[in-house]
Design an enzyme around this catalytic site. Sequence first.
Site, short mmCIF file in Angstrom:
data_model
loop_
_atom_site.label_atom_id
_atom_site.label_comp_id
_atom_site.label_asym_id
_atom_site.label_seq_id
_atom_site.Cartn_x
_atom_site.Cartn_y
_atom_site.Cartn_z
N TYR A 263 0.83 -1.21 0.00
CA TYR A 263 0.00 0.00 0.00
C TYR A 263 0.86 1.26 0.00
CZ TYR A 263 -3.30 -3.58 1.23
OH TYR A 263 -4.03 -4.74 1.21
N CYS A 264 1.70 1.37 -0.99
CA CYS A 264 2.66 2.48 -1.10
C CYS A 264 2.43 3.19 -2.43
CB CYS A 264 4.08 1.88 -1.05
SG CYS A 264 5.42 3.07 -1.30
N GLY A 265 2.85 4.43 -2.51
CA GLY A 265 2.77 5.15 -3.77
C GLY A 265 3.61 4.52 -4.86
#
Length: 193
Positions: A56-58
């Site tokens: 769940y990271c950019g």
Amino acid sequence: MKNVFVLVLLFCVPLFSSAQTLQNFHDFEVVTIEGDTISLSQYAGKKLLVVNTASYCGYTHQFNDLEALYEQYNTNNFEILGFPCNDFGSQDPGADSTILEFCTSNYNVSFQMMSRIHIKTGDTSAVYKWLQRADLNDVSDVSVTWNFNKFLINADGTWAGYYDSPVMPNAPAIVDWILAGSEPLNISKTEKL
């Protein structure tokens, strides 16, 4: 007295020499995301891209590029090893089974994923200590700063290079390194693409 000194030297020199031996990437054992313990020596003869991942990271979209890179070059004695980590922004909080399901169902990841590790906490993975410390890898001190940092490991298990999160897995310098002949290509940790 001279004989005692010679015996002491003969005993101490091998101990000193072995204490100075640096580890190689292939010297480590790790746990896969499926729970199997493997020796990284099984990758001897292959170039490796080692990346700390997060669901769940950019930068999570880089899973697409990592998989495309793997599919294109894995026949060139090249492998990718993904190490999930929750240390940066708590962006991979799930259990290994949840992480594996996320990677395979959303990004069709087929390269080897490992069990979730720690990089910045007190129990930093031994592999990531080696990747980040020149006194262990004999090349460079690097500090992993976020998710999707990339390390390049030569086919002989030596440290070859490092790239920060914004550098795409298919960057020309990385592809050139993958395709380079048997001559190791050392890429500076400060090189930007």
